[in-house]
Design an enzyme around this catalytic site. Structure first.
Site, PDB file in Angstrom:
ATOM      1  N   SER A 288     -54.933  90.022  -2.208  1.00  0.00           N
ATOM      2  CA  SER A 288     -55.938  89.370  -3.208  1.00  0.00           C
ATOM      3  C   SER A 288     -55.101  89.287  -4.854  1.00  0.00           C
ATOM      4  CB  SER A 288     -57.225  89.976  -3.026  1.00  0.00           C
ATOM      5  OG  SER A 288     -57.195  91.122  -3.502  1.00  0.00           O
ATOM      6  N   ASN A 289     -54.416  90.331  -4.734  1.00  0.00           N
ATOM      7  CA  ASN A 289     -53.777  90.347  -6.164  1.00  0.00           C
ATOM      8  C   ASN A 289     -52.731  89.304  -6.304  1.00  0.00           C
ATOM      9  OD1 ASN A 289     -54.860  92.522  -8.020  1.00  0.00           O
ATOM     10  ND2 ASN A 289     -54.699  93.864  -6.189  1.00  0.00           N
TER      11      ASN A 289
ATOM     12  N   MET B 129     -47.261  98.910   0.249  1.00  0.00           N
ATOM     13  CA  MET B 129     -47.403 100.280   0.595  1.00  0.00           C
ATOM     14  C   MET B 129     -46.320 100.891   0.986  1.00  0.00           C
ATOM     15  SD  MET B 129     -50.685 100.132   0.172  1.00  0.00           S
ATOM     16  CE  MET B 129     -51.349 101.643   0.742  1.00  0.00           C
TER      17      MET B 129
ATOM     18  N   LEU C 122     -40.832 102.854  -3.487  1.00  0.00           N
ATOM     19  CA  LEU C 122     -39.344 102.451  -3.617  1.00  0.00           C
ATOM     20  C   LEU C 122     -38.507 103.626  -4.122  1.00  0.00           C
ATOM     21  CD1 LEU C 122     -40.412  99.278  -5.533  1.00  0.00           C
ATOM     22  CD2 LEU C 122     -39.667  99.327  -3.124  1.00  0.00           C
TER      23      LEU C 122
ATOM     24  N   ARG D  99     -33.955 104.767   3.984  1.00  0.00           N
ATOM     25  CA  ARG D  99     -35.058 104.207   3.208  1.00  0.00           C
ATOM     26  C   ARG D  99     -34.289 103.333   1.925  1.00  0.00           C
ATOM     27  NH1 ARG D  99     -39.070 107.260  -0.998  1.00  0.00           N
ATOM     28  NH2 ARG D  99     -37.054 107.464  -2.071  1.00  0.00           N
TER      29      ARG D  99
ATOM     30  N   GLU E 197     -41.230 108.507 -10.316  1.00  0.00           N
ATOM     31  CA  GLU E 197     -42.448 109.197  -9.959  1.00  0.00           C
ATOM     32  C   GLU E 197     -43.660 108.452  -9.485  1.00  0.00           C
ATOM     33  OE1 GLU E 197     -45.844 111.684 -12.875  1.00  0.00           O
ATOM     34  OE2 GLU E 197     -43.692 111.215 -13.904  1.00  0.00           O
TER      35      GLU E 197
ATOM     36  N   HIS F 106     -52.884  99.624  -9.695  1.00  0.00           N
ATOM     37  CA  HIS F 106     -52.917 100.768  -8.967  1.00  0.00           C
ATOM     38  C   HIS F 106     -54.970 101.013  -9.163  1.00  0.00           C
ATOM     39  CE1 HIS F 106     -53.037 104.640  -6.899  1.00  0.00           C
ATOM     40  NE2 HIS F 106     -53.927 105.191  -7.872  1.00  0.00           N
TER      41      HIS F 106
END
Ligand code: GRF
Length: 217
Positions: A15-16, A92, A95, A67, A145, A111
């Site tokens: 939706s964003n 989700m 990174l 990753r 972070e 967020h």
């Protein structure tokens, strides 16, 4: 005006992403969406992109050696489309350095809390559990972070006594849909600077995103 190229990363509903598509379509946001990438094949947002004639692709996070390898694959996809700004719209995955170093101060996340309160998952439930009276949304630059990068923009919403996690999430989401296109527009089209953890809206012009030569030049 510089028309920045966006790469939007999603994992689900989108939706964003839709809010960005709509803002570009009705001229509120001077940008183009170069590609939408989902880590999940079944993400509803991929359909939203395709309906809007935007290139949409799945790069699954599964099957990579590390990753870092996954992040490097994302970088390749984004660089191939000459993306100026990466928008995490409900992506989700955390990174790592490969992505963050490839797009320094060029990755934006949304967020559903007033950070630094309630980072991580289930932010709206965390807000209810803590009994706060004001909740909201934060758009921030992505650093190593998690949910801790410089805050570009925040909007507050009230928490009502009658709220459930669903009603609070819906009130926050409505604000998200206004805040995200606005923050993207600020990053693309305004002068700004980062000083430590602070995003300064009226920063030096040299911090604004550099314009790119047209394709083929
Ligand atoms: C939003 O609440 C966003 O703030 C969070 O994930 C959710 C994504 O929703 N990061 P959608 O996929 O944009 O509808």
């Amino acid at each position: 005006m510089f028309t920045g190229r966006l790469g939007v990363l999603i994992s689900g509903r989108g939706s964003n992403l839709q809010a960005l598509i709509d803002a570009v379509a009705d001229g509120r946001l001077a940008a183009s969406i170069a590609v939408v990438i989902s880590n999940r094949e079944d993400a509803e947002g991929l359909e939203r992109a395709r309906r809007a004639q935007i290139e949409a692709t799945c790069v699954s996070h599964r099957g990579w050696h590390s990753r870092d390898d996954y992040d490097r694959a994302l970088v390749r996809e984004l660089e191939r489309r000459r993306v100026d700004l990466v928008c995490l719209a409900g992506f989700m995955r955390v990174l790592g350095p490969a992505m963050i170093d490839a797009f320094p101060k060029r990755i934006l996340n949304i967020h559903p809390s007033l950070l630094p309160a309630f980072p991580g998952r289930n932010a709206q439930q965390q807000a209810l559990d803590c009994g706060v009276k004001i909740a909201g949304v934060t758009v921030h630059l992505v650093t190593s972070e998690v949910d801790g990068g410089p805050i570009v923009l925040q909007r507050a919403v009230p928490v009502l006594d009658s709220d459930t996690v669903e009603t609070l999430s819906a009130r926050i989401l409505a604000e998200e849909h206004r805040a995200f296109p606005e923050a993207v527009g600020m990053l693309l089209n305004e002068a700004w600077a980062v000083d430590g953890r602070r995003f300064l809206r009226h920063g030096r012009v040299d911090e604004a995103l550099p314009s790119r030569p047209p394709a083929g030049n």
